[in-house]
Design a protein around this motif. Structure first.
Motif, PDB file in Angstrom:
ATOM      1  N   SER A 211       0.831  -1.203   0.000  1.00  0.00           N
ATOM      2  CA  SER A 211       0.000   0.000   0.000  1.00  0.00           C
ATOM      3  C   SER A 211       0.867   1.255   0.000  1.00  0.00           C
ATOM      4  O   SER A 211       0.470   2.275  -0.550  1.00  0.00           O
TER       5      SER A 211
ATOM      6  N   SER B 112       1.734   1.781  -3.588  1.00  0.00           N
ATOM      7  CA  SER B 112       0.657   2.260  -4.447  1.00  0.00           C
ATOM      8  C   SER B 112       0.295   3.700  -4.116  1.00  0.00           C
ATOM      9  O   SER B 112      -0.062   4.466  -5.010  1.00  0.00           O
ATOM     10  N   SER B 113       0.411   4.117  -2.840  1.00  0.00           N
ATOM     11  CA  SER B 113       0.131   5.541  -2.602  1.00  0.00           C
ATOM     12  C   SER B 113       1.262   6.410  -3.149  1.00  0.00           C
ATOM     13  O   SER B 113       1.023   7.528  -3.595  1.00  0.00           O
TER      14      SER B 113
ATOM     15  N   GLY C  66       0.496   6.802  -6.675  1.00  0.00           N
ATOM     16  CA  GLY C  66      -0.653   7.681  -6.792  1.00  0.00           C
ATOM     17  C   GLY C  66      -0.212   9.141  -6.680  1.00  0.00           C
ATOM     18  O   GLY C  66      -0.665  10.020  -7.428  1.00  0.00           O
ATOM     19  N   TRP C  67       0.716   9.378  -5.761  1.00  0.00           N
ATOM     20  CA  TRP C  67       1.251  10.717  -5.518  1.00  0.00           C
ATOM     21  C   TRP C  67       1.981  11.226  -6.766  1.00  0.00           C
ATOM     22  O   TRP C  67       1.764  12.339  -7.222  1.00  0.00           O
TER      23      TRP C  67
ATOM     24  N   SER D 134       3.458  -2.332  -7.603  1.00  0.00           N
ATOM     25  CA  SER D 134       3.077  -2.273  -6.190  1.00  0.00           C
ATOM     26  C   SER D 134       2.398  -3.557  -5.730  1.00  0.00           C
ATOM     27  O   SER D 134       2.491  -3.917  -4.564  1.00  0.00           O
TER      28      SER D 134
ATOM     29  N   GLU E 119     -10.004   6.957  -8.073  1.00  0.00           N
ATOM     30  CA  GLU E 119      -8.593   7.004  -7.699  1.00  0.00           C
ATOM     31  C   GLU E 119      -8.350   5.827  -6.751  1.00  0.00           C
ATOM     32  O   GLU E 119      -8.994   5.710  -5.710  1.00  0.00           O
TER      33      GLU E 119
ATOM     34  N   GLU F 200      -6.443   4.218  -4.075  1.00  0.00           N
ATOM     35  CA  GLU F 200      -5.384   4.569  -3.135  1.00  0.00           C
ATOM     36  C   GLU F 200      -4.883   3.385  -2.343  1.00  0.00           C
ATOM     37  O   GLU F 200      -3.719   3.293  -1.993  1.00  0.00           O
ATOM     38  N   ASN F 201      -5.757   2.472  -2.004  1.00  0.00           N
ATOM     39  CA  ASN F 201      -5.277   1.300  -1.279  1.00  0.00           C
ATOM     40  C   ASN F 201      -6.043   0.059  -1.702  1.00  0.00           C
ATOM     41  O   ASN F 201      -6.974   0.118  -2.498  1.00  0.00           O
TER      42      ASN F 201
END
Lengths: 244, 461
Positions: free
Chosen positions: B90, B93-94, B97-98, B133, B382, B384-385
């Motif tokens: 996680s 993946s964040s 995402g960032w 991820s 989106e 995120e997790n």
């Protein structure tokens, strides 16, 4: 820079691939089980302005034509004639390893023996007298531990010396019973006339007496090929498999 | 030709009837000499230590403890993999995402056209980010642990324990070794079947290798198991349930391997299993750091590179298919709708089947393609997790049955393109390559169909 070819031979699971990786810096898959290496891998190693090309042969217990692995290993040693056949023995199971060593010594003069897994032998309370063994076998014997990078310098030095012809060996040749020896001698003289110094006549004689059909077929192919002017013909087929 | 004739004549002159004697005396002399040399050059100071491996073997390969220990080890590996992979997954993946946020902002700043942003960010970047991820953390744990066991010398003991089962199904005991290789990569395992001498038994090993999940399928199994099977639990129990479900899948794969081997050895590949000697090497304490580094660097990076190389173009392809319209539906949706009725009968949906089909080159990309397919249909969330991920699935009408059947289909379906290519290279036979595609596919379809119909008939979903 000259390139010399070194074939790594030995029983399964004696650390040939580990030695191969340690010297060439390549990443052959290693693991503690028999039969891990199923194809010929080759890699380069430079030492004192010379280049060694290492061939990681499949591990075998003998060099009779029992399986495809054994044939690949044997054909390579006899027909491709590497500059040195480096025998990797397991110091913790020397008796079994020597069995194969004796067979290789019948096939070629250019042999160096390394006693691998010395660290483990030491831990298990096994002492091997390398000097004594060298004297008995008539070829250099070098204790190493491939996974700890121990003894590799001495080994490289010896490899170079043998490749450049500075070491003479007097490999121990097996003696068999009288009747067999008589027949071997007879065949050997005949074979010498046929193959000359191209292949080890005594060893071929033994293989013929053993009724090794596959070897005879391969030999015929080689002879036919050299008639057509190329020694290499036919080898590529038998040894065509490489990793990836 | 002169030489040849003389050789011919020479071989003809050797009597064939004494060959057995010759071999016997050669081997006898070899053994005698070896023993003699050993007696002279080797001294053993500590006999007790020599037998330590034997004592360990009495436990690891015992009739009583062999299987429980094996299952426990497998369980521990899965538990470690799943428990350890959650957090870094996680985090990764964040992190991606960032980055995606910034990339999107950059695209907007230079007024890049929407389609370019679509292809590069939503297709290529997102697909690749997902693969990394979801796949990197479990692989970075699983491979080193597996390599440690392998270098310790445990694999041949597994082969020893499983030998009887394989023999009973008419296969070769060494098939358990090639099977173990399959956990890493089926394509590489196909090469390793060369250790089996008999062509018949080797073919069995090749045809059934696909039933153990390879690295490309682990993440799918782990992810779906933790999202759907263990959803009702929390904390450590959740990991435990996930690990059990994944282990159940592996055991099912082994059962299918044995069943298919048995069936084939009674029909198309008739014959008795050949004898062989299996060497149990001494246990060796692996070079721990070295092994971990090697396994991580070689295997993990290799797998990842492959995933990215295949995933990136597949991401682009999926995005393009989803955004080119024929009439008022995209090509992708046409395809999905075409597959849907059949997929529904298997407890799946058209998107899942489409992902498996486009994912033929590599199993790693099945899940990313599926997600891209779902996301391209408009519900652009989106992600995120992991648990936002579950929402996507649920929104598409997923139940536990969908998840279970996707896991089953992933476990049992056709081998990836690379594996098929290797099978062709090793067998040089179109027929066997086709069978190695057809047999697993038929089984996957049959099993998922039965499970889906049974679950529906019993009113469980």
């Amino acid at each position: 820079m000259r390139t010399y070819t070194i074939a790594l031979a030995g029983n399964p699971n004696t650390g040939k691939s580990t030695l191969f990786n340690a010297l060439t810096g390549l990443k052959q898959h290693t693991g503690n089980w028999s039969g891990k290496t199923v194809s010929l891998a080759s890699g380069y190693y430079e030492y004192k302005n010379s280049r060694f090309r290492f061939i990681d042969l499949p591990g075998t217990y003998s060099l009779f034509s029992n399986s495809a692995d054994e044939e690949v290993a044997r054909d390579y040693i006899v027909f491709e004639k590497p500059d040195v056949t480096l025998l990797v023995l397991d110091s913790t199971a020397l008796e079994r390893s020597l069995n194969l060593a004796l067979q290789v010594l019948e096939m070629t003069d250019r042999v160096i023996v390394c006693l691998n897994l010395m660290d483990e032998a030491k831990k298990k309370g096994i002492k091997v007298d390398a000097g004594k063994l060298a004297q008995k076998l008539g070829v250099p014997v070098i204790p190493i531990s491939a996974r700890n990078n121990e003894g590799l310098d001495t080994l490289s030095e010896q490899l170079l010396l043998m490749c450049t012809g500075s070491i003479r060996t007097t490999p121990y040749r097996m003696k068999y019973n009288e009747r067999l020896e008589e027949e071997i001698a007879k065949l050997e003289t005949e074979l010498k006339l046929i193959v000359g110094d191209e292949y080890p006549a005594r060893w071929l004689a033994i293989r013929l007496l053993d009724g090794d059909r596959k070897l005879i077929d391969t030999l015929k192919q080689k002879l036919a090929a050299s008639d057509r002017g190329g020694m290499i013909y036919g080898a590529a087929k038998a040894l065509g498999s490489t990793n990836r | 030709m002169e030489q040849l004739k003389r050789l011919e004549a020479l071989t003809g002159s050797i009597p064939a009837d004494q060959v057995d004697d010759v071999r016997e005396s050669i081997v006898g002399e070899l053994f005698k000499k070896s023993r003699e040399l050993c007696a002279e050059a080797v001294t053993v100071t500590d006999r007790e230590r020599l037998y330590r491996s034997e004592r360990l073997d009495r436990i690891f390969t015992s009739k009583l403890w062999g299987f429980p220990i094996m299952l426990a080890m497998l369980g521990v590996i899965f538990y470690l993999t799943i428990a350890g992979a959650n957090v870094p997954s996680s985090m990764l993946s964040s992190f991606f995402g960032w980055i995606e946020g910034y990339l999107t902002a950059a695209f907007e700043a230079v007024h890049a056209p929407d389609w370019l942003h679509g292809i590069l960010i939503l297709g290529l970047f997102r697909g690749t980010a997902w693969v990394i991820s979801v796949m990197l953390p479990p692989m970075a744990i699983f491979f080193p642990v597996f390599a440690l066991l392998e270098n310790y010398g445990y694999l041949p003991r597994v082969a020893f324990n499983l030998d009887r089962l394989f023999k009973k199904s008419g296969a070769h005991g060494k098939q358990s070794l090639t099977m173990a290789m399959g956990f890493g990569c089926n394509a590489a395992a196909i090469m390793s079947t060369r250790i089996i001498e008999s062509p018949r038994e080797r073919m069995l090993a090749i045809l059934t290798n696909n039933f153990v999940p390879c690295n490309g399928r682990w993440p799918t199994l782990i992810l779906l198991a933790s999202l759907f099977m263990a959803a009702g639990f929390s904390g450590g129990v959740q990991t435990l349930v996930t690990a059990s479900v994944v282990m159940g899948m592996v055991l099912l794969g082994i059962v299918v391997t044995l069943t298919v081997s048995w069936t084939l050895s009674k029909t198309a590949l008739k014959g008795v299993p050949s004898h062989y000697t299996l060497e149990l090497p001494p246990y060796r304490k692996p070079k721990i750091l070295n092994t971990i580094l090697r396994a991580t660097l070689d295997k993990t990076i290799y797998v990842l590179r492959r995933a990215v190389i295949v995933a990136a173009p597949a991401g682009v392809l999926t995005w393009i298919l989803a955004n080119i319209y024929i009439g008022d539906t995209s090509i992708l949706l046409h395809f999905v709708q075409f597959l849907d009725p059949f997929a529904k009968a298997l407890g799946l949906d058209g998107f899942i089947l489409m992902a498996f089909i486009i994912g033929l080159p590599a199993n790693e990309i099945v899940l990313p393609i599926l997600l891209m397919g779902y996301l391209a249909t408009g519900s652009l969330t989106e992600v995120e997790n992991m648990f936002a991920l579950k929402q996507i699935f649920v929104d598409q009408g997923w139940t536990w049955l969908t998840a279970l059947n996707m896991m089953l289909f992933s476990l049992l379906h056709y081998p990836c393109g690379t594996t098929l290519f290797n099978i062709w290279k090793e067998t040089k036979s179109f027929k066997w390559t086709f069978l190695s595609f057809a047999i697993p596919t038929a089984i996957a379809i049959l099993v998922t169909f039965i499970v889906a119909q049974a679950a529906r008939a019993l009113g469980w979903v």
